[in-house]
Design a protein around this motif. Structure first.
Motif, mmCIF file in Angstrom:
data_model
loop_
_atom_site.group_PDB
_atom_site.id
_atom_site.type_symbol
_atom_site.label_atom_id
_atom_site.label_comp_id
_atom_site.label_asym_id
_atom_site.label_seq_id
_atom_site.Cartn_x
_atom_site.Cartn_y
_atom_site.Cartn_z
ATOM 1 N N LEU A 103 5.251 -5.474 3.440
ATOM 2 C CA LEU A 103 4.180 -6.272 2.845
ATOM 3 C C LEU A 103 2.833 -5.579 2.988
ATOM 4 O O LEU A 103 2.557 -4.938 4.001
ATOM 5 C CB LEU A 103 4.146 -7.609 3.589
ATOM 6 N N ALA A 104 1.977 -5.712 1.984
ATOM 7 C CA ALA A 104 0.598 -5.225 2.095
ATOM 8 C C ALA A 104 -0.342 -6.202 1.392
ATOM 9 O O ALA A 104 0.014 -6.766 0.361
ATOM 10 C CB ALA A 104 0.473 -3.842 1.465
ATOM 11 N N VAL A 105 -1.513 -6.409 1.978
ATOM 12 C CA VAL A 105 -2.499 -7.313 1.375
ATOM 13 C C VAL A 105 -3.874 -6.673 1.471
ATOM 14 O O VAL A 105 -4.222 -6.104 2.502
ATOM 15 C CB VAL A 105 -2.557 -8.671 2.102
ATOM 16 N N VAL A 106 -4.655 -6.773 0.415
ATOM 17 C CA VAL A 106 -6.019 -6.248 0.399
ATOM 18 C C VAL A 106 -6.921 -7.273 -0.271
ATOM 19 O O VAL A 106 -6.559 -7.835 -1.303
ATOM 20 C CB VAL A 106 -6.064 -4.925 -0.405
ATOM 21 N N VAL A 107 -8.092 -7.520 0.331
ATOM 22 C CA VAL A 107 -9.051 -8.429 -0.290
ATOM 23 C C VAL A 107 -10.422 -7.755 -0.318
ATOM 24 O O VAL A 107 -10.818 -7.125 0.669
ATOM 25 C CB VAL A 107 -9.126 -9.766 0.477
ATOM 26 N N ALA A 108 -11.118 -7.872 -1.429
ATOM 27 C CA ALA A 108 -12.460 -7.286 -1.544
ATOM 28 C C ALA A 108 -13.351 -7.853 -0.443
ATOM 29 O O ALA A 108 -13.239 -9.036 -0.097
ATOM 30 C CB ALA A 108 -13.051 -7.608 -2.911
ATOM 31 N N ASP A 109 -14.246 -6.990 0.090
ATOM 32 C CA ASP A 109 -15.054 -7.395 1.249
ATOM 33 C C ASP A 109 -15.812 -8.700 1.024
ATOM 34 O O ASP A 109 -15.815 -9.585 1.871
ATOM 35 C CB ASP A 109 -16.070 -6.299 1.588
ATOM 36 N N ASP A 110 -16.446 -8.832 -0.153
ATOM 37 C CA ASP A 110 -17.272 -10.025 -0.341
ATOM 38 C C ASP A 110 -16.439 -11.256 -0.704
ATOM 39 O O ASP A 110 -16.983 -12.302 -1.036
ATOM 40 C CB ASP A 110 -18.382 -9.764 -1.372
ATOM 41 N N TRP A 111 -15.135 -11.127 -0.667
ATOM 42 C CA TRP A 111 -14.266 -12.291 -0.903
ATOM 43 C C TRP A 111 -13.491 -12.679 0.347
ATOM 44 O O TRP A 111 -12.557 -13.490 0.274
ATOM 45 C CB TRP A 111 -13.332 -12.023 -2.088
ATOM 46 N N HIS A 112 -13.851 -12.117 1.470
ATOM 47 C CA HIS A 112 -13.156 -12.494 2.703
ATOM 48 C C HIS A 112 -13.444 -13.944 3.072
ATOM 49 O O HIS A 112 -14.455 -14.500 2.669
ATOM 50 C CB HIS A 112 -13.610 -11.587 3.861
ATOM 51 N N ARG A 113 -12.575 -14.542 3.860
ATOM 52 C CA ARG A 113 -12.744 -15.884 4.410
ATOM 53 C C ARG A 113 -12.802 -16.983 3.354
ATOM 54 O O ARG A 113 -13.405 -18.018 3.545
ATOM 55 C CB ARG A 113 -13.995 -15.963 5.302
ATOM 56 N N ARG A 114 -12.220 -16.717 2.202
ATOM 57 C CA ARG A 114 -12.167 -17.762 1.179
ATOM 58 C C ARG A 114 -10.731 -18.105 0.825
ATOM 59 O O ARG A 114 -10.476 -18.817 -0.134
ATOM 60 C CB ARG A 114 -12.932 -17.301 -0.074
ATOM 61 N N GLY A 115 -9.808 -17.574 1.580
ATOM 62 C CA GLY A 115 -8.407 -17.946 1.369
ATOM 63 C C GLY A 115 -7.695 -17.142 0.294
ATOM 64 O O GLY A 115 -6.646 -17.560 -0.183
ATOM 65 N N VAL A 116 -8.271 -15.983 -0.089
ATOM 66 C CA VAL A 116 -7.611 -15.168 -1.120
ATOM 67 C C VAL A 116 -6.269 -14.648 -0.608
ATOM 68 O O VAL A 116 -5.235 -14.761 -1.276
ATOM 69 C CB VAL A 116 -8.503 -13.975 -1.545
ATOM 70 N N ALA A 117 -6.286 -14.097 0.618
ATOM 71 C CA ALA A 117 -5.059 -13.508 1.163
ATOM 72 C C ALA A 117 -3.976 -14.569 1.307
ATOM 73 O O ALA A 117 -2.817 -14.356 0.931
ATOM 74 C CB ALA A 117 -5.347 -12.851 2.512
ATOM 75 N N THR A 118 -4.346 -15.732 1.826
ATOM 76 C CA THR A 118 -3.354 -16.786 2.040
ATOM 77 C C THR A 118 -2.738 -17.232 0.710
ATOM 78 O O THR A 118 -1.525 -17.389 0.595
ATOM 79 C CB THR A 118 -4.016 -18.002 2.720
ATOM 80 N N LEU A 119 -3.589 -17.423 -0.278
ATOM 81 C CA LEU A 119 -3.086 -17.864 -1.582
ATOM 82 C C LEU A 119 -2.149 -16.813 -2.179
ATOM 83 O O LEU A 119 -1.063 -17.128 -2.679
ATOM 84 C CB LEU A 119 -4.267 -18.121 -2.522
ATOM 85 N N LEU A 120 -2.560 -15.538 -2.094
ATOM 86 C CA LEU A 120 -1.705 -14.464 -2.612
ATOM 87 C C LEU A 120 -0.374 -14.437 -1.867
ATOM 88 O O LEU A 120 0.685 -14.277 -2.471
ATOM 89 C CB LEU A 120 -2.411 -13.115 -2.471
ATOM 90 N N LEU A 121 -0.442 -14.625 -0.553
ATOM 91 C CA LEU A 121 0.797 -14.588 0.231
ATOM 92 C C LEU A 121 1.725 -15.727 -0.157
ATOM 93 O O LEU A 121 2.932 -15.542 -0.274
ATOM 94 C CB LEU A 121 0.481 -14.640 1.728
ATOM 95 N N GLU A 122 1.174 -16.921 -0.366
ATOM 96 C CA GLU A 122 2.025 -18.046 -0.783
ATOM 97 C C GLU A 122 2.784 -17.697 -2.056
ATOM 98 O O GLU A 122 3.986 -17.957 -2.182
ATOM 99 C CB GLU A 122 1.177 -19.301 -1.045
ATOM 100 N N HIS A 123 2.065 -17.116 -3.007
ATOM 101 C CA HIS A 123 2.716 -16.787 -4.272
ATOM 102 C C HIS A 123 3.685 -15.615 -4.118
ATOM 103 O O HIS A 123 4.733 -15.580 -4.753
ATOM 104 C CB HIS A 123 1.664 -16.508 -5.353
ATOM 105 N N LEU A 124 3.328 -14.685 -3.254
ATOM 106 C CA LEU A 124 4.227 -13.553 -3.032
ATOM 107 C C LEU A 124 5.505 -14.004 -2.324
ATOM 108 O O LEU A 124 6.599 -13.554 -2.656
ATOM 109 C CB LEU A 124 3.498 -12.475 -2.217
ATOM 110 N N VAL A 125 5.341 -14.894 -1.360
ATOM 111 C CA VAL A 125 6.511 -15.421 -0.647
ATOM 112 C C VAL A 125 7.449 -16.094 -1.652
ATOM 113 O O VAL A 125 8.663 -15.894 -1.642
ATOM 114 C CB VAL A 125 6.062 -16.432 0.442
ATOM 115 N N HIS A 126 6.869 -16.861 -2.554
ATOM 116 C CA HIS A 126 7.682 -17.545 -3.564
ATOM 117 C C HIS A 126 8.417 -16.532 -4.431
ATOM 118 O O HIS A 126 9.630 -16.625 -4.640
ATOM 119 C CB HIS A 126 6.774 -18.435 -4.418
ATOM 120 N N ALA A 127 7.670 -15.534 -4.922
ATOM 121 C CA ALA A 127 8.274 -14.534 -5.808
ATOM 122 C C ALA A 127 9.336 -13.733 -5.062
ATOM 123 O O ALA A 127 10.404 -13.432 -5.602
ATOM 124 C CB ALA A 127 7.196 -13.609 -6.357
#
Ligand code: ADP
Ligand code: MG
Length: 915
Positions: A103-127
């Motif tokens: 697994l790998a996850v990357v989030v743009a610096d100015d988008w940290h702490r807004r739940g981008v990684a978690t949301l992506l992971l939920e969808h990745l887990v599903h897929a």
């Protein structure tokens, strides 16, 4: 990972702060965006910490890896906000271990702490799950706390191993456990509420299309917002006017002195898309579109503007919204009444119903916390509002009028939680004659949309009324009176005997418990009431009763532990000469709330329901019709009952379920039959074996000789040494009505004779014969599942056999079934006494029936392609159950996880997608 990769769809979902992002697979066309994300949007430090695995790889390598030609071992998802890639998550299966992915996850610096990684992971887990991945693995730096928190918060079990400053993380994906679902739910709820704040607690509002024409929608709404005393900034937008109804008008969104949180659109259909886009560009966060009659193209553009610019949308075709909190005081709707401030949350789909409901509530004196006319419901839905009311701190009653459900299973999950806190009332709309879906299968015929909706309401603890009047009647009681106990034995008191009897009948009709008053109470009443009173239930005080006597009588009854609710029926009589003699005084001068709920019936009353305000300021509902009062009490009783039952867990998969083999079978069948169809007898047996369903032995034979041989081998297993022959041809329906079933065949001769008869009767249609051992007689049941496109799988249990339709005794639940569903389905059948042992007959093996229900529930939830499954009859006996006739139909269909976080995609706006 299997070679046929299931690519996730493009969806939109909300970040923790309510921002909309688009989630979709990353492909070769995204190379520039991926490079930009890795090279420009991350600091050196972030890159050093770079989430997982390839932390030292250059942006180029990342782009090479993610944007090469698609390959089945890689799943990569990107999160786009306003057209820019702000995060990426991918997993790539490990060489030699196809069910594990790195697994790998990357989030743009100015988008940290807004739940981008978690949301992506939920969808990745599903897929990943869809693609047969059983575990995700990643290496992270021990010091990378942000990433460790993402993992911890995700809600999935995480295993960690420390190796030389790096932490090896392993996330097993085997089971969707309840803990994970709850974590996803909770994130969804918080994101949803954050996104709805601009809609329901705006600091500023613009009315776009505020018209100079008096009586126009735009002007009416503008005036109402102003007159209701909106606490924030209000702006009118109209390019052709300097002022509208005394309000200075601005030429465009761009020329406003500030950015409105909310824009109300009352422009012509042709201008909706442009106005929405303009709002989005200006930074508006929510839209209420009053305009109706959008064509598909405009609808698509409207949705596109909302998603791209992160705006929540109410409507189109909405009557508007209202928020009565004194800190907001927004009345942005064009109904005729002004909703009173209060604690009822109201959401309606039809504007007309909205107007009627607001009028009745206002008249009655039930105030509203927030009101939303959902209109065509492109985005904001009943589910969103339930979540809002759940935590707005002011709502304690929800009233819904929904004509359709976007995602009933997600709605049901929310409702199940919310109804524990306060009542949710709905009108069960669209109950028109339950059209039978053809006789292809008994289960399908039983499972009409009405049945599915009723099951949804019942399973979620929603109070479903049959009309708007019943909704208001019930709300009046639940809003003012305590709940009764689950027994709800009603004491009826009247000052006219005949009226009391009508009320007692109404209670019986509503299924309320008939109460016999204990002797000490009747004795007490005899002392209190005038001569000639009847002191048994229904109590008749006679018209001569004075208010004080009646009040004492009510006190006595309300104190008695035998009484769970009071129904007080009063008629005006000539004996009351002054206001002090009016028997209603007995209620008005007493307390409004007693130990038990009180409802009044005043037969002379001109309106169906109103409140009597008591001396302590509390209220008692008063009905003109005893039937209405009794029905309201019955709903209160049902709610009390629902609240006493603890939430029941999903029935665990019984031993011997093998979803993997079943999936292979289904995929193979659909590969050969792309349009789907009925399984033949052999495949049916195979599928049933995967889920341990008790199917009798069936041998399919093409000719007479085969039939005789099969019969010889099966006869010893059959009841009284007999076998059954069934003529078979593909696509057949009801065999027995055509004479295609012959039971009780004891000899070779009978088998031969039957085979010949079949050939004669069915001719070339006949492809063979199924031979079964004769089952021992028992109670014939029907068990089955139908997959509803909207509601998901619906499980049905009924009295079955060839008489299913005549008996018409069935019960249904949406799968997955809970432990309690298994019990109540059996108990709910009218014929359940027969199952449980009637008149000395032994009870059937109820546990085995429930086991079959649990198995078909899992079968249907595991396999979305299962369109219909029918076990009829399932022969139930004291020593077990056996199915002798099973039918299964499959349809090509992708799996749909109702709990995956995503925003609606209304069918009307389907064609315009994010570029
Ligand atoms: P269909 O439902 O297509 O008419 P079934 O296979 O259900 O055909 O057979 C009709 C009826 O015949 C059943 O309801 C049951 O009463 C009886 N029957 C069928 N198969 C058997 C069997 N193996 N043992 C005993 N009775 C059977
Ligand atoms: Mg049958």
């Amino acid at each position: 990972m299997s070679t046929a990769q299931h690519l996730p769809h493009t969806v939109e979902a909300l970040l923790a702060d309510g921002t909309t992002v688009t989630i979709r697979p990353i492909g070769p066309a995204d190379r520039a965006a991926v490079l930009d994300l890795h090279a420009e949007r991350m600091s050196d430090e972030s890159r050093r910490m770079r989430f997982f695995g390839a932390s030292r790889e250059a942006p180029q390598l990342a782009a090479d890896r993610l944007c090469a030609a698609p390959r089945p071992e890689l799943l990569a998802l990107g999160a786009w906000a306003g057209g820019e890639l702000v995060g990426e998550a991918d997993c790539e299966s490990v060489q030699g271990r196809p069910d594990t992915a790195e697994l790998a996850v990357v989030v743009a610096d100015d988008w940290h702490r807004r739940g981008v990684a978690t949301l992506l992971l939920e969808h990745l887990v599903h897929a990943a799950r869809q693609n047969g991945i059983r575990a995700l693995e990643a290496d992270t730096l021990a010091g990378n706390l942000a990433v460790h928190r993402v993992f911890t918060d995700l809600g999935l079990p995480v295993h960690r191993h420390l190796e030389q400053g790096e932490v090896r993380v392993r996330v097993p994906l085997d089971e969707t456990d309840e803990h994970y679902r709850e974590a996803v739910d909770e994130r969804g709820r918080r994101a949803d509420i954050a996104s709805l704040a601009a809609l329901l607690r705006p600091a500023s509002v613009a009315v776009v299309g505020a018209s100079r024409r008096p009586g126009s929608v735009g002007q009416s709404v503008l005036l109402k917002i102003r007159q209701a005393g909106f606490a924030g900034q209000l702006w009118a937008v109209n390019p052709y006017a300097a002022e509208v109804a005394g309000e200075p008008a601005h030429a465009s969104l761009g020329t406003l002195p500030g950015i409105p949180d909310l824009a109300v659109l009352a422009v012509p259909p042709i201008a909706v898309a442009g106005a929405a886009e303009e709002c989005g560009q200006a930074g508006v966060r929510a839209l209420v579109v009053l305009t109706s009659g959008l064509d598909a193209h405009t609808a698509g553009q409207l949705m596109h503007a909302c998603r791209r610019h992160s705006m929540r949308l109410v409507g189109p075709n909405s009557l508007g919204i209202a928020q009565t909190d004194p800190a907001i005081r927004l009345d942005a709707e064009f109904g005729a009444v002004w909703p009173l401030p209060g604690s009822a949350g109201v959401a309606v789909q039809s504007g007309g119903v909205g107007i009627a409901l607001l009028e009745r509530l206002t008249w009655l004196g039930i105030g509203v916390s927030s009101f939303v006319s959902l209109g065509d419901k492109y985005d904001v839905s009943g589910n969103d509002l339930l979540q809002w009311w759940e935590s707005d701190g002011s709502t304690d009653l929800a009233l819904l009028h929904l004509e359709s459900f976007g995602n009933p299973r997600a709605f049901s999950r929310t409702a199940r939680r919310v109804t524990r806190r306060f009542p949710i009332l709905t009108v069960d709309a669209g109950r028109s004659p339950a059209g039978r879906r053809g006789a292809a299968s008994h289960t399908a015929a039983a499972a009409t949309p009405t049945v599915a909706r009723e099951a949804l309401f019942r399973q979620a603890g929603i109070t479903a009324t049959r009309s708007l009047s019943e909704l208001v009647d019930t709300a009046a009681l639940l809003h003012s009176q305590p709940l009764p106990s689950t027994r709800c034995a009603v004491a009826v008191v009247s000052n006219a005997g005949g009226v009391g009897i009508l009320a007692a009948d109404a209670c019986a009709d509503a299924g309320l418990t008939q109460l016999e008053l204990p002797p000490d109470i009747t004795a007490e009443l005899r002392d209190l009431l005038p001569d000639g009173s009847a002191t048994a239930n229904p109590v008749d005080t006679t018209a001569a009763v004075r208010p004080v006597e009646l009040a004492a009588c009510l006190d006595t009854l309300a104190r008695s532990r035998a009484v769970d609710a009071l129904l007080v029926c009063l008629v005006p009589t000539a004996l009351a000469t002054g206001p002090h003699d009016d028997p209603v005084r007995a209620l008005l001068d007493g307390p409004a709330r007693r130990r038990v709920p009180v409802a009044a019936v005043l037969l002379g009353q001109e309106v169906p329901v109103r409140y009597l305000t008591c001396s302590d300021g509390g209220r008692i509902p008063s009905y003109s019709d005893p039937q209405a009062a009794a029905r309201a009490l019955a709903h209160a009783r049902d709610r009390a009952h629902w609240l006493t039952e603890p939430p029941s867990p999903e029935a665990a998969p019984p031993p011997g379920c093998d979803p993997r083999s079943a999936r292979h079978l289904v995929e193979a069948f659909l590969a050969a039959n792309p349009d789907g169809g009925w399984l033949d007898p052999a495949l049916t047996v195979e599928l049933f074996d995967c889920y341990g369903l008790p199917l009798t032995i069936s041998i399919w034979v093409p000719d007479e000789h085969g039939a005789v041989v099969a019969a010889q081998s099966l006869r010893q297993l059959g009841h009284r040494g007999e076998v059954v022959l069934k003529a078979y041809w593909p696509g057949q329906v009801h065999k027995s009505t055509l004479g295609a079933v012959r039971t009780g065949l004891a000899t070779d001769g009978q088998v031969r004779e039957t085979f010949r008869e079949f050939t004669e009767r069915f001719g070339r249609q006949l492809t063979g014969v199924v031979v079964q051992p004769m089952a021992a007689p028992g109670l014939e049941l029907l068990a089955g599942v139908v997959q509803d496109r909207v509601f998901g799988p619906l499980a049905v249990l009924g009295l079955g056999g060839t008489a299913t339709d005549v008996l018409d005794d069935r019960t249904a639940r949406l799968a997955p079934l809970t432990e309690r569903d298994l019990a109540t389905m059996v108990a709910e059948l009218r014929g359940s006494p027969v199952l449980l042992g009637h008149q000395g007959a032994a009870a059937v093996d109820v546990a085995a029936v429930q086991d079959v229900l649990a198995r078909i529930s899992h079968l249907a939830t595991d396999l979305p392609q299962l369109a219909e499954l029918d076990l009829n009859p399932l022969i139930a006996r004291p020593d077990g159950v056996l199915c002798v006739d099973a039918r299964v139909r499959l349809e090509p269909r992708g799996s749909f996880d109702p709990y995956l976080r995503r925003l609606r995609r209304p069918a009307a706006a389907e064609e315009v997608r994010e570029p």
